[in-house]
Design a protein around this motif. Sequence first.
Motif, mmCIF file in Angstrom:
data_model
loop_
_atom_site.group_PDB
_atom_site.id
_atom_site.type_symbol
_atom_site.label_atom_id
_atom_site.label_comp_id
_atom_site.label_asym_id
_atom_site.label_seq_id
_atom_site.Cartn_x
_atom_site.Cartn_y
_atom_site.Cartn_z
ATOM 1 N N TYR A 78 -26.650 -13.228 4.302
ATOM 2 C CA TYR A 78 -25.660 -12.145 4.344
ATOM 3 C C TYR A 78 -26.223 -10.906 3.634
ATOM 4 O O TYR A 78 -25.629 -10.387 2.692
ATOM 5 C CB TYR A 78 -24.359 -12.584 3.677
ATOM 6 C CG TYR A 78 -23.778 -13.857 4.245
ATOM 7 C CD1 TYR A 78 -23.554 -13.997 5.609
ATOM 8 C CD2 TYR A 78 -23.461 -14.924 3.411
ATOM 9 C CE1 TYR A 78 -23.017 -15.167 6.135
ATOM 10 C CE2 TYR A 78 -22.925 -16.098 3.929
ATOM 11 C CZ TYR A 78 -22.706 -16.220 5.290
ATOM 12 O OH TYR A 78 -22.179 -17.371 5.803
ATOM 13 N N GLU A 117 -23.936 -7.549 3.322
ATOM 14 C CA GLU A 117 -22.805 -7.664 2.394
ATOM 15 C C GLU A 117 -23.280 -7.763 0.942
ATOM 16 O O GLU A 117 -22.679 -7.157 0.040
ATOM 17 C CB GLU A 117 -21.951 -8.878 2.760
ATOM 18 C CG GLU A 117 -21.049 -8.689 3.965
ATOM 19 C CD GLU A 117 -21.799 -8.747 5.290
ATOM 20 O OE1 GLU A 117 -21.203 -8.383 6.321
ATOM 21 O OE2 GLU A 117 -22.977 -9.169 5.284
ATOM 22 N N GLU A 131 -9.734 -6.045 0.904
ATOM 23 C CA GLU A 131 -10.523 -6.453 2.063
ATOM 24 C C GLU A 131 -10.669 -5.324 3.079
ATOM 25 O O GLU A 131 -11.714 -5.186 3.725
ATOM 26 C CB GLU A 131 -9.890 -7.681 2.724
ATOM 27 C CG GLU A 131 -9.927 -8.927 1.864
ATOM 28 C CD GLU A 131 -9.548 -10.176 2.642
ATOM 29 O OE1 GLU A 131 -9.376 -10.069 3.873
ATOM 30 O OE2 GLU A 131 -9.433 -11.249 2.017
ATOM 31 N N TRP A 189 -13.711 -2.977 2.707
ATOM 32 C CA TRP A 189 -14.999 -3.488 3.172
ATOM 33 C C TRP A 189 -15.038 -3.599 4.692
ATOM 34 O O TRP A 189 -16.073 -3.350 5.316
ATOM 35 C CB TRP A 189 -15.291 -4.832 2.520
ATOM 36 C CG TRP A 189 -15.371 -4.729 1.036
ATOM 37 C CD1 TRP A 189 -14.378 -4.982 0.142
ATOM 38 C CD2 TRP A 189 -16.485 -4.282 0.272
ATOM 39 N NE1 TRP A 189 -14.798 -4.745 -1.140
ATOM 40 C CE2 TRP A 189 -16.099 -4.310 -1.093
ATOM 41 C CE3 TRP A 189 -17.777 -3.878 0.595
ATOM 42 C CZ2 TRP A 189 -16.951 -3.948 -2.124
ATOM 43 C CZ3 TRP A 189 -18.634 -3.515 -0.432
ATOM 44 C CH2 TRP A 189 -18.228 -3.551 -1.774
ATOM 45 N N THR A 190 -13.905 -3.958 5.282
ATOM 46 C CA THR A 190 -13.841 -4.037 6.743
ATOM 47 C C THR A 190 -14.097 -2.678 7.368
ATOM 48 O O THR A 190 -14.774 -2.566 8.401
ATOM 49 C CB THR A 190 -12.469 -4.570 7.187
ATOM 50 O OG1 THR A 190 -12.235 -5.856 6.593
ATOM 51 C CG2 THR A 190 -12.403 -4.701 8.704
ATOM 52 N N LEU A 237 -18.290 -4.431 7.233
ATOM 53 C CA LEU A 237 -18.786 -5.593 6.493
ATOM 54 C C LEU A 237 -17.757 -6.712 6.502
ATOM 55 O O LEU A 237 -16.565 -6.473 6.707
ATOM 56 C CB LEU A 237 -19.112 -5.200 5.047
ATOM 57 C CG LEU A 237 -20.151 -4.092 4.883
ATOM 58 C CD1 LEU A 237 -20.205 -3.637 3.429
ATOM 59 C CD2 LEU A 237 -21.527 -4.555 5.353
ATOM 60 N N GLN A 238 -18.228 -7.928 6.267
ATOM 61 C CA GLN A 238 -17.351 -9.090 6.216
ATOM 62 C C GLN A 238 -16.850 -9.289 4.784
ATOM 63 O O GLN A 238 -17.642 -9.615 3.890
ATOM 64 C CB GLN A 238 -18.093 -10.338 6.690
ATOM 65 C CG GLN A 238 -18.529 -10.285 8.143
ATOM 66 C CD GLN A 238 -17.350 -10.257 9.092
ATOM 67 O OE1 GLN A 238 -16.324 -10.897 8.840
ATOM 68 N NE2 GLN A 238 -17.484 -9.517 10.185
ATOM 69 N N GLN A 271 -17.816 -12.470 2.839
ATOM 70 C CA GLN A 271 -19.205 -12.551 2.383
ATOM 71 C C GLN A 271 -19.445 -11.665 1.166
ATOM 72 O O GLN A 271 -20.270 -11.982 0.301
ATOM 73 C CB GLN A 271 -20.130 -12.182 3.541
ATOM 74 C CG GLN A 271 -20.045 -13.173 4.696
ATOM 75 C CD GLN A 271 -20.693 -12.688 5.966
ATOM 76 O OE1 GLN A 271 -21.367 -11.656 5.975
ATOM 77 N NE2 GLN A 271 -20.501 -13.412 7.055
ATOM 78 N N VAL A 272 -18.700 -10.553 1.107
ATOM 79 C CA VAL A 272 -18.747 -9.726 -0.103
ATOM 80 C C VAL A 272 -18.171 -10.507 -1.275
ATOM 81 O O VAL A 272 -18.710 -10.491 -2.391
ATOM 82 C CB VAL A 272 -17.960 -8.417 0.110
ATOM 83 C CG1 VAL A 272 -17.881 -7.627 -1.192
ATOM 84 C CG2 VAL A 272 -18.595 -7.576 1.205
#
Length: 220
Positions: A51, A54, A134, A137-138, A142-143, A146-147
């Motif tokens: 990953y 991330e 969340e 990051w979305t 990005l996932q 995974q972050v």
Amino acid sequence: MTAKPSHLAHHFADLEQQHLTATLGMWLFLATEAMVFGGLFLVYGVYRIKYAAEFEAASAHLNITFGAVNTVVLLTSSLTMVLAVFFAQTGQRELLTLGLVLTAVLGTAFLVIKGFEYHDDYLDGLMPGLAFDEAEWTAKGLQPQQVKLFLIIYYIMTGVHAVHLIIGIGLMAVLAFMAWRNRFTPTHYYPVEVGGLYWHFVDVIWVFLLPLLYLAGVRQ
């Protein structure tokens, strides 16, 4: 018949054997500790490759200033620890006590700074389960999960390191008390030397953690 030194345990032939045995014992203990951190490094490495995007993005959000300052603090504590061992070898009780106290104080300063850093992480929304957005990051493509994984590994690794440091601070406090009570001599200083090995190990682990956790991402 020559009397045995008061610091010599009954199951050793002489002080040198006692010293070497204690040193070997600490090295073996540190080898087991290295395997603990080695497992954590392996987990980090596998997911860092899997990953990459991330992990790089999350790393870039960590406060490098706190990490850099704490690195200087720990490296300085290694210096005071080296000096403490030297003062123990040369029988300078007051300077030995001072060196051990300064080492413990610097270790405590590291933990205090780390506490401020954790608080800063909380304010920045970098604490999964407590403060984490969340959607932020979305929006960056990005996932979030995974972050979160990077952040969880970050807290586990730095938390385990902090526990080891707390143990080291306690050890320094005990050694400082013993030094103040004049329990060490130029022929009996191995507890200080062995304690120094543990302290340097904790410092070295941080030297590895700094680039892995703080320098993995590209900072804008």
